[in-house]
Design a protein around this motif. Structure first.
Motif, short mmCIF file in Angstrom:
data_model
loop_
_atom_site.label_atom_id
_atom_site.label_comp_id
_atom_site.label_asym_id
_atom_site.label_seq_id
_atom_site.Cartn_x
_atom_site.Cartn_y
_atom_site.Cartn_z
N ARG A 18 -6.52 12.48 -1.61
CA ARG A 18 -7.84 11.82 -1.28
C ARG A 18 -8.73 12.38 -2.68
N ASN A 19 -8.80 13.77 -2.99
CA ASN A 19 -9.39 14.27 -3.80
C ASN A 19 -9.21 13.63 -5.22
N VAL A 20 -8.20 13.13 -5.64
CA VAL A 20 -7.86 12.32 -6.80
C VAL A 20 -8.31 11.04 -6.84
N LEU A 21 -8.35 10.12 -5.73
CA LEU A 21 -8.90 9.11 -5.76
C LEU A 21 -10.31 9.26 -5.56
N GLN A 22 -10.76 10.10 -4.89
CA GLN A 22 -12.41 10.41 -4.98
C GLN A 22 -13.19 10.60 -6.40
N ASN A 23 -12.07 11.11 -7.15
CA ASN A 23 -12.66 11.53 -8.51
C ASN A 23 -12.16 10.36 -9.77
N THR A 24 -11.87 9.30 -9.01
CA THR A 24 -11.45 8.43 -10.16
C THR A 24 -12.70 7.76 -10.78
N VAL A 25 -12.59 7.04 -12.00
CA VAL A 25 -13.68 6.29 -12.70
C VAL A 25 -13.79 4.99 -12.37
N GLY A 26 -12.88 4.44 -11.13
CA GLY A 26 -12.84 3.15 -10.73
C GLY A 26 -12.38 2.15 -11.60
N LYS A 27 -11.31 2.54 -12.37
CA LYS A 27 -10.59 1.78 -13.37
C LYS A 27 -9.20 1.21 -12.60
N VAL A 28 -8.53 2.07 -11.76
CA VAL A 28 -7.46 1.60 -11.15
C VAL A 28 -7.82 0.98 -9.77
N ASN A 29 -7.42 -0.38 -9.59
CA ASN A 29 -8.05 -1.14 -8.45
C ASN A 29 -7.04 -1.62 -7.40
N HIS A 30 -5.65 -1.37 -7.61
CA HIS A 30 -4.67 -1.77 -6.55
C HIS A 30 -3.38 -0.71 -6.88
N ILE A 31 -3.08 -0.25 -5.57
CA ILE A 31 -1.82 0.67 -5.67
C ILE A 31 -1.13 0.23 -4.44
N ALA A 32 0.15 0.00 -4.71
CA ALA A 32 1.53 -0.22 -3.60
C ALA A 32 2.09 1.05 -3.55
N ILE A 33 2.13 1.59 -2.21
CA ILE A 33 2.86 2.77 -2.02
C ILE A 33 3.88 2.68 -1.14
N GLY A 34 4.93 2.04 -1.47
CA GLY A 34 6.09 1.85 -0.55
C GLY A 34 5.79 0.39 -0.15
N GLU A 35 6.51 -0.17 0.82
CA GLU A 35 6.17 -1.68 1.31
C GLU A 35 5.64 -1.59 2.68
N ASN A 36 4.60 -0.30 2.76
CA ASN A 36 3.98 -0.61 4.09
C ASN A 36 2.39 -0.12 3.88
N GLN A 37 2.10 0.81 2.38
CA GLN A 37 0.78 1.06 2.42
C GLN A 37 0.28 0.29 1.17
N PHE A 38 -1.18 -0.06 1.05
CA PHE A 38 -1.45 -0.85 0.03
C PHE A 38 -3.25 -0.05 0.01
N ILE A 39 -3.54 0.20 -1.17
CA ILE A 39 -4.89 0.83 -1.58
C ILE A 39 -5.55 -0.21 -2.46
N LYS A 40 -6.85 -0.58 -2.19
CA LYS A 40 -7.69 -1.60 -3.07
C LYS A 40 -8.84 -0.74 -3.37
N PHE A 41 -9.49 -1.04 -4.69
CA PHE A 41 -10.75 -0.50 -4.90
C PHE A 41 -11.69 -1.55 -4.85
N TRP A 42 -12.85 -1.45 -4.28
CA TRP A 42 -13.94 -2.27 -4.13
C TRP A 42 -15.17 -1.83 -5.07
N GLU A 43 -15.50 -2.38 -6.30
CA GLU A 43 -16.05 -1.94 -7.14
C GLU A 43 -17.49 -1.96 -6.43
N GLU A 44 -17.87 -3.29 -5.75
CA GLU A 44 -19.23 -3.36 -5.21
C GLU A 44 -19.21 -3.30 -3.73
N GLY A 45 -18.67 -2.46 -3.12
CA GLY A 45 -18.07 -2.06 -1.83
C GLY A 45 -17.56 -2.93 -1.12
#
Length: 261
Positions: free
Chosen positions: A164-191
């Motif tokens: 959580r801390n790593v993601l919270q301190n990002t600068v918003g350049k990484v916008n999609h992360i697949a972690i195995g076949e079940n978990q997906f993370i998406k960055f919403w720049e405008e919420g």
């Protein structure tokens, strides 16, 4: 009723993409063994690269190599696992899939990893962010983990707190992360539109056997929207690109608001 049957089949089609990854991955592991699969290897990039080539429009090419800054030609990236670039702009160097390209024709970059490792997550994010800052405009910037030996959540456990801390301190350049076949993370720049607060955030989704598919379909949509050949007709593809009834927001588990620096 026929409509519902169609949606079910499309969802199954997307699940088959994960199955395709696993079949190819297992074929490699049967030949080289688990110990070698755990190492960083070019074969992992090739598997994902070949899948992307099947689905991306023909005005895109997929390769590996380096990106030179469009405004500062002394600035060059570290080697990037996967680069998606337009064919409408001159290539600086190309030999097979290895390329050196100008940042002006890059629409996507992907780092490929075998298995999620919490202790190395920060360094992986940092590398991807540095590439994003070099290009310095909107692109698809993704990290693709083939496997995760444990679930990752935005909770107050040691591994998840660091995550959580790593993601919270990002600068918003990484916008999609697949972690195995079940978990997906998406960055919403405008919420996240479903939250209606307009604050930049990372959203975590539990997508059973669909994480790889959503990573690829987001890649297809975003790179096409950035393409010089873009025509405003992607709305007609929404049923195919995102097959979960009610959108993936029904599978959203949590959000992390971040501050863009």
């Amino acid at each position: 009723m026929p409509r519902n049957r169609l949606e079910l089949r499309i969802k199954d089609y997307h699940k088959s993409i994960s199955l395709e990854f696993n079949i190819i991955k297992d074929r490699v592991r049967y030949l080289i063994g688990d110990s070698h699969w755990g190492e960083d290897g070019r074969y992992k990039e090739i598997i994902l690269m070949n899948v992307l080539k099947k689905y991306l429009p023909k005005n895109f090419s997929v390769g590996t190599g380096f990106i030179m800054n469009n405004d500062d030609y002394e600035s060059i990236s570290t080697q990037i696992d996967i680069i998606i670039y337009e064919n409408t702009y001159p290539i600086l160097f190309k030999e097979g899939d290895f390329v050196v390209v100008n940042s002006a024709n890059v629409v996507g970059v992907i780092e490929v990893k075998s298995k999620f490792d919490n202790s190395r997550f920060e360094s992986v994010i940092k590398k991807s962010e540095e590439i994003g800052q070099l290009i310095n405009r909107r692109i698809f910037n993704g990290i693709f983990y083939y496997e995760s030996n444990q679930g990752v959540y935005f909770e107050e456990e040691e591994i998840n707190l660091n995550f959580r801390n790593v993601l919270q301190n990002t600068v918003g350049k990484v916008n999609h992360i697949a972690i195995g076949e079940n978990q997906f993370i998406k960055f919403w720049e405008e919420g996240n539109p479903s939250l209606n607060n307009g604050n930049p955030c990372m959203s975590l989704y539990e997508l059973s056997n669909l994480s790889f598919s959503y990573f690829i379909t987001n890649c297809i949509e975003i790179t096409y929207l950035l393409s010089k050949d873009y025509q405003d007709n992607t709305d007609n593809l929404g049923w195919f690109l995102y097959p979960i009834e009610g959108t993936k927001e029904t599978q959203r588990k949590n959000n992390i608001e971040i501050t863009i620096r």
